[in-house]
Write an enzyme that holds these catalytic residues in place. Structure first.
Site, PDB file in Angstrom:
ATOM      1  N   ASP A 287       0.655  -1.076  -0.080  1.00 31.09           N
ATOM      2  CA  ASP A 287      -0.180  -0.071   0.029  1.00 31.09           C
ATOM      3  C   ASP A 287       0.942   1.320  -0.003  1.00 31.09           C
ATOM      4  OD1 ASP A 287      -2.431   1.366   0.417  1.00 31.09           O
ATOM      5  OD2 ASP A 287      -2.017   1.819   2.178  1.00 31.09           O
TER       6      ASP A 287
ATOM      7  N   GLU B 114      -1.938  -1.694  -5.901  1.00 32.37           N
ATOM      8  CA  GLU B 114      -3.150  -1.022  -6.235  1.00 32.37           C
ATOM      9  C   GLU B 114      -2.867  -0.174  -7.430  1.00 32.37           C
ATOM     10  OE1 GLU B 114      -6.915   1.259  -3.970  1.00 32.37           O
ATOM     11  OE2 GLU B 114      -4.818   1.254  -3.023  1.00 32.37           O
TER      12      GLU B 114
ATOM     13  N   CYS C  24     -12.604  -5.049   6.289  1.00 27.45           N
ATOM     14  CA  CYS C  24     -11.850  -5.683   7.193  1.00 27.45           C
ATOM     15  C   CYS C  24     -11.052  -6.844   6.626  1.00 27.45           C
ATOM     16  CB  CYS C  24     -12.787  -6.204   8.383  1.00 27.45           C
ATOM     17  SG  CYS C  24     -12.218  -6.984   9.699  1.00 27.45           S
TER      18      CYS C  24
ATOM     19  N   CYS D 187     -12.754 -10.260   8.704  1.00 22.63           N
ATOM     20  CA  CYS D 187     -13.951 -10.975   8.431  1.00 22.63           C
ATOM     21  C   CYS D 187     -14.653 -10.289   7.090  1.00 22.63           C
ATOM     22  CB  CYS D 187     -15.056 -10.328   9.539  1.00 22.63           C
ATOM     23  SG  CYS D 187     -15.458  -8.552   9.610  1.00 22.63           S
TER      24      CYS D 187
ATOM     25  N   CYS E  10     -13.208  -2.914  13.449  1.00 22.01           N
ATOM     26  CA  CYS E  10     -14.287  -3.249  12.856  1.00 22.01           C
ATOM     27  C   CYS E  10     -15.476  -3.668  13.829  1.00 22.01           C
ATOM     28  CB  CYS E  10     -13.864  -4.753  12.153  1.00 22.01           C
ATOM     29  SG  CYS E  10     -15.118  -5.533  11.405  1.00 22.01           S
TER      30      CYS E  10
ATOM     31  N   CYS F  94     -16.079  -7.854  13.998  1.00 18.01           N
ATOM     32  CA  CYS F  94     -15.514  -8.980  14.497  1.00 18.01           C
ATOM     33  C   CYS F  94     -14.655  -8.272  15.631  1.00 18.01           C
ATOM     34  CB  CYS F  94     -14.555  -9.425  13.682  1.00 18.01           C
ATOM     35  SG  CYS F  94     -13.247  -8.487  12.900  1.00 18.01           S
TER      36      CYS F  94
ATOM     37  N   ASP G  90      -3.169   1.237   7.082  1.00 15.02           N
ATOM     38  CA  ASP G  90      -2.227   0.945   6.072  1.00 15.02           C
ATOM     39  C   ASP G  90      -1.744  -0.521   5.807  1.00 15.02           C
ATOM     40  OD1 ASP G  90      -1.911   3.590   5.331  1.00 15.02           O
ATOM     41  OD2 ASP G  90      -0.517   4.244   6.376  1.00 15.02           O
TER      42      ASP G  90
END
Length: 390
Positions: A184, A263, A316, A319, A335, A338, A345
């Site tokens: 990232d 990305e 997340c 999950c 989250c 969960c 990052d």
């Protein structure tokens, strides 16, 4: 396989003058060819090819005798470069721009390039009586195909020599989860991997900004050559530090991993945000990704891509639920489903790896470039920019 090797040149005063003539002539022919092509299209809807324009060079030399002082193939190459830029426009690229006269510049020699190892001289057309002194800090490995002479705004001269190494690109490594990392790219930290490794952002431009502002202010009041030279030197120093960091970081990542997931970033759109434009430009993400791509080809490493709009930061990694309320200022978040607390990052890097592997390993057909990752194709000197290897 093609590679480029860059070396410092030390021309004499007369050689500097001849190099300046080549750079100026190449720029003149490029601009004239572009103007002619535009005029012909707007006036008669005629699409002049590069061969039509090259045929006009003999007549042009009669009108401009000083063009005879430079290498004819350099002038032809300028027209070919313009025609390539024009063709790129119709494929979705930007419209070709007229070249302006600057304190730097470059020109291309498509053939008849030789290097005298014993004398440490570069021998090119119009410089055959006495070659240009060259600093051969590393061996030229391969068959020389062409060269590009460039001059920086600080008055330094370089040559980039394109060679055919006469070797095949290595076979790409097998893609597996164990040998893949996600990366990232960011501003606070330059790069964060899915393994948790963090590469700090050196922020070279930001650190030099106070000095740049001082010199720029001085230059605006007194436009002397000395002040202008100091400004150019500082910009060059910042650029060299940035390039050195990008080369070292990209080389480390390529050597340590068999597959890298990235990305796809729309940098041109991102820098429209005036609050982040300078920081994004200083990070040079596009240059970094380009380095990863061609070094990956040299080392048999895979590069996987995920789409621009993949919710890597908001998803997340435990999950799979999406936090729609996450904002740019939130560096950590928990989250709701969960209860896992994520570093923004690192979580994004893990998701980038997951998204890329899910599509590749499942064998899903590629239908949308922005939604599915792709393997980077093999680089050639015609389809991919060549940079000096590190």
């Amino acid at each position: 396989m093609y590679k480029a090797f860059k070396y410092r040149l030390y021309p004499t005063s007369s050689q500097k003058e001849l190099i300046a003539k080549h750079i100026g002539s190449a720029r003149f022919v490029y601009n004239l060819a572009l103007e002619t092509k535009i005029t012909a299209y707007l006036g008669a809807k005629a699409n002049l090819s590069q061969f039509d324009l090259i045929k006009q060079l003999p007549e042009l030399k009669k009108e401009c005798p000083w063009l005879k002082e430079v290498n004819s193939q350099t002038l032809q190459q300028s027209i070919k470069n313009m025609d390539s830029a024009f063709s790129s426009f119709f494929k979705g690229g930007g419209f070709p721009k007229f070249k302006s006269k600057t304190s730097g510049g470059s020109y291309h020699i498509p053939q008849n390039v030789m290097v005298d190892i014993e004398k440490s001289e570069l021998v090119i057309p119009k410089f055959k009586k006495k070659g240009i002194k060259i600093k051969l800090h590393r061996e030229i490995k391969g068959l020389i195909k062409s060269a590009t002479i460039s001059m920086t705004p600080t008055g330094k001269y370089f040559v980039s020599i394109l060679v055919d190494t006469q070797t095949e690109l290595p076979t790409k490594a097998t893609i597996s989860e164990e040998t893949t990392i996600g990366i990232d790219l960011g501003i606070k930290d330059f790069a964060i991997t899915s393994d948790g490794e963090v590469f700090d952002n050196p922020k070279h431009l930001r650190k030099a900004m106070n000095r740049l502002k001082f010199i720029q202010s001085k230059y605006s009041k007194n436009k002397g050559k000395k002040t202008k030279q100091k400004l150019a030197l500082l910009h060059e120093k910042v650029a060299n530090k940035r390039k050195d960091f990008l080369h070292k970081t990209s080389t480390q990542l390529i050597r340590e991993n068999q597959t890298i997931a990235l990305e796809t970033l729309k940098v041109k759109n991102m820098i429209k945000n005036h609050c982040l434009a300078q920081a994004i430009a200083d990070a040079s993400w596009s240059t970094f990704v380009s380095m990863l791509e061609y070094k990956a080809d040299w080392n048999g490493t895979n590069i996987l891509r995920v789409g621009t709009f993949s919710p890597s930061s908001k998803t997340c990694s435990c999950c799979g639920s999406i936090n729609k309320e996450l904002q740019l200022k939130d560096r950590e978040w928990t989250c709701d489903s969960c209860g896992t607390t994520h570093d923004r990052d690192v979580n994004a890097a893990v998701n980038i790896k997951s998204f890329a592997l899910k599509k590749i390993l499942s064998g899903t057909d590629r239908k949308n470039h922005d939604e599915l990752p792709t393997l980077v194709g093999v680089m050639t000197h015609e389809t991919h920019p060549i940079a000096s290897g590190v």
